[in-house]
Design a protein around this motif. Structure first.
Motif, PDB file in Angstrom:
ATOM      1  N   LEU A 197       0.841  -1.183   0.000  1.00 50.78           N
ATOM      2  CA  LEU A 197       0.000   0.000   0.000  1.00 50.78           C
ATOM      3  C   LEU A 197       0.881   1.240   0.000  1.00 50.78           C
ATOM      4  O   LEU A 197       1.590   1.495   0.955  1.00 50.78           O
ATOM      5  CB  LEU A 197      -0.926   0.012   1.221  1.00 50.78           C
ATOM      6  CG  LEU A 197      -2.104  -0.947   1.143  1.00 50.78           C
ATOM      7  CD1 LEU A 197      -2.725  -1.152   2.510  1.00 50.78           C
ATOM      8  CD2 LEU A 197      -3.144  -0.424   0.166  1.00 50.78           C
ATOM      9  N   GLN A 198       0.840   2.010  -1.082  1.00 55.11           N
ATOM     10  CA  GLN A 198       1.675   3.184  -1.244  1.00 55.11           C
ATOM     11  C   GLN A 198       0.801   4.427  -1.276  1.00 55.11           C
ATOM     12  O   GLN A 198      -0.046   4.570  -2.162  1.00 55.11           O
ATOM     13  CB  GLN A 198       2.501   3.070  -2.526  1.00 55.11           C
ATOM     14  CG  GLN A 198       3.445   1.883  -2.573  1.00 55.11           C
ATOM     15  CD  GLN A 198       4.574   1.990  -1.555  1.00 55.11           C
ATOM     16  OE1 GLN A 198       4.902   3.057  -1.065  1.00 55.11           O
ATOM     17  NE2 GLN A 198       5.174   0.854  -1.223  1.00 55.11           N
ATOM     18  N   ALA A 199       1.021   5.318  -0.330  1.00 57.04           N
ATOM     19  CA  ALA A 199       0.267   6.567  -0.268  1.00 57.04           C
ATOM     20  C   ALA A 199       1.045   7.684  -0.956  1.00 57.04           C
ATOM     21  O   ALA A 199       2.276   7.700  -0.940  1.00 57.04           O
ATOM     22  CB  ALA A 199      -0.007   6.944   1.183  1.00 57.04           C
ATOM     23  N   SER A 200       0.312   8.615  -1.537  1.00 54.35           N
ATOM     24  CA  SER A 200       0.936   9.748  -2.213  1.00 54.35           C
ATOM     25  C   SER A 200      -0.010  10.949  -2.183  1.00 54.35           C
ATOM     26  O   SER A 200      -1.192  10.806  -1.863  1.00 54.35           O
ATOM     27  CB  SER A 200       1.268   9.380  -3.664  1.00 54.35           C
ATOM     28  OG  SER A 200       0.081   9.056  -4.378  1.00 54.35           O
ATOM     29  N   GLY A 201       0.533  12.123  -2.508  1.00 53.65           N
ATOM     30  CA  GLY A 201      -0.305  13.298  -2.669  1.00 53.65           C
ATOM     31  C   GLY A 201      -0.256  14.304  -1.544  1.00 53.65           C
ATOM     32  O   GLY A 201      -0.952  15.321  -1.599  1.00 53.65           O
ATOM     33  N   GLY A 202       0.545  14.063  -0.526  1.00 53.88           N
ATOM     34  CA  GLY A 202       0.629  15.015   0.566  1.00 53.88           C
ATOM     35  C   GLY A 202       1.358  16.280   0.160  1.00 53.88           C
ATOM     36  O   GLY A 202       1.818  16.417  -0.970  1.00 53.88           O
ATOM     37  N   GLY A 203       1.471  17.211   1.080  1.00 50.44           N
ATOM     38  CA  GLY A 203       2.166  18.450   0.803  1.00 50.44           C
ATOM     39  C   GLY A 203       1.915  19.466   1.896  1.00 50.44           C
ATOM     40  O   GLY A 203       1.427  19.129   2.980  1.00 50.44           O
ATOM     41  N   VAL A 204       2.241  20.719   1.590  1.00 47.91           N
ATOM     42  CA  VAL A 204       2.052  21.828   2.527  1.00 47.91           C
ATOM     43  C   VAL A 204       0.909  22.698   2.016  1.00 47.91           C
ATOM     44  O   VAL A 204       0.876  23.050   0.829  1.00 47.91           O
ATOM     45  CB  VAL A 204       3.331  22.662   2.665  1.00 47.91           C
ATOM     46  CG1 VAL A 204       3.111  23.809   3.651  1.00 47.91           C
ATOM     47  CG2 VAL A 204       4.491  21.786   3.116  1.00 47.91           C
ATOM     48  N   VAL A 205      -0.016  23.029   2.889  1.00 44.77           N
ATOM     49  CA  VAL A 205      -1.174  23.827   2.504  1.00 44.77           C
ATOM     50  C   VAL A 205      -1.514  24.786   3.636  1.00 44.77           C
ATOM     51  O   VAL A 205      -1.244  24.503   4.813  1.00 44.77           O
ATOM     52  CB  VAL A 205      -2.372  22.899   2.160  1.00 44.77           C
ATOM     53  CG1 VAL A 205      -2.804  22.108   3.376  1.00 44.77           C
ATOM     54  CG2 VAL A 205      -3.519  23.670   1.552  1.00 44.77           C
ATOM     55  N   GLN A 206      -2.105  25.912   3.282  1.00 43.67           N
ATOM     56  CA  GLN A 206      -2.509  26.885   4.296  1.00 43.67           C
ATOM     57  C   GLN A 206      -3.825  26.457   4.940  1.00 43.67           C
ATOM     58  O   GLN A 206      -4.610  25.713   4.334  1.00 43.67           O
ATOM     59  CB  GLN A 206      -2.669  28.262   3.656  1.00 43.67           C
ATOM     60  CG  GLN A 206      -1.372  28.867   3.182  1.00 43.67           C
ATOM     61  CD  GLN A 206      -1.555  30.299   2.686  1.00 43.67           C
ATOM     62  OE1 GLN A 206      -2.662  30.733   2.394  1.00 43.67           O
ATOM     63  NE2 GLN A 206      -0.454  31.027   2.616  1.00 43.67           N
ATOM     64  N   PRO A 207      -4.071  26.914   6.165  1.00 41.48           N
ATOM     65  CA  PRO A 207      -5.364  26.624   6.795  1.00 41.48           C
ATOM     66  C   PRO A 207      -6.521  27.035   5.894  1.00 41.48           C
ATOM     67  O   PRO A 207      -6.486  28.102   5.269  1.00 41.48           O
ATOM     68  CB  PRO A 207      -5.319  27.470   8.073  1.00 41.48           C
ATOM     69  CG  PRO A 207      -3.862  27.579   8.392  1.00 41.48           C
ATOM     70  CD  PRO A 207      -3.170  27.665   7.060  1.00 41.48           C
ATOM     71  N   GLY A 208      -7.524  26.154   5.818  1.00 38.45           N
ATOM     72  CA  GLY A 208      -8.656  26.397   4.934  1.00 38.45           C
ATOM     73  C   GLY A 208      -8.481  25.814   3.545  1.00 38.45           C
ATOM     74  O   GLY A 208      -9.436  25.790   2.761  1.00 38.45           O
ATOM     75  N   GLY A 209      -7.287  25.360   3.240  1.00 39.21           N
ATOM     76  CA  GLY A 209      -7.015  24.801   1.925  1.00 39.21           C
ATOM     77  C   GLY A 209      -7.443  23.346   1.793  1.00 39.21           C
ATOM     78  O   GLY A 209      -8.023  22.767   2.722  1.00 39.21           O
TER      79      GLY A 209
END
Length: 114
Positions: free
Chosen positions: A3-15
């Motif tokens: 099971l490989q997860a992807s797609g994370g990152g840094v986002v501002q609150p509300g994003g």
């Protein structure tokens, strides 16, 4: 690891962010799938799950903001995260529900920060 997860990152609150997970084994459609997360200094927790037929369930902390979905033809499960909050910052993992130790991958980091 299957099971490989992807797609994370840094986002501002509300994003918003969408994380996805691919299963390389067999019989994906037979399993209840879940998204888990682990914040620094905290235990891993289940935040969303989806049955083979598409019935969903969410923890109170994400209900109304996160949406779990699955594609049994593609062997994938996704988590759409809206209105993100700083307390959603964590490493996100997918696994069966209940989890199987050998399925844990490295997860994907989601950071919510201004």
């Amino acid at each position: 690891v299957q099971l490989q997860a992807s797609g994370g990152g840094v986002v501002q609150p509300g994003g918003s962010l969408r994380v996805s997970c691919a299963w390389s084994g067999s019989s994906f459609r037979l399993h209840v799938m879940g998204w888990y997360r682990q914040a620094p200094g905290k235990q891993r927790e289940l935040v969303a799950r989806i049955s083979s037929g598409g019935t969903t369930d969410y923890s109170d902390s994400v209900k109304g903001r996160f949406t779990i979905s699955r594609d049994n033809a593609e062997n994938t499960v996704s988590l759409q995260m809206n209105n993100l909050k700083p307390e959603d910052t964590a490493v996100y993992y997918c696994n069966f529900v209940p989890s199987v130790r050998s399925n844990w991958g490295q997860g994907t980091q989601v950071t919510v920060s201004s």
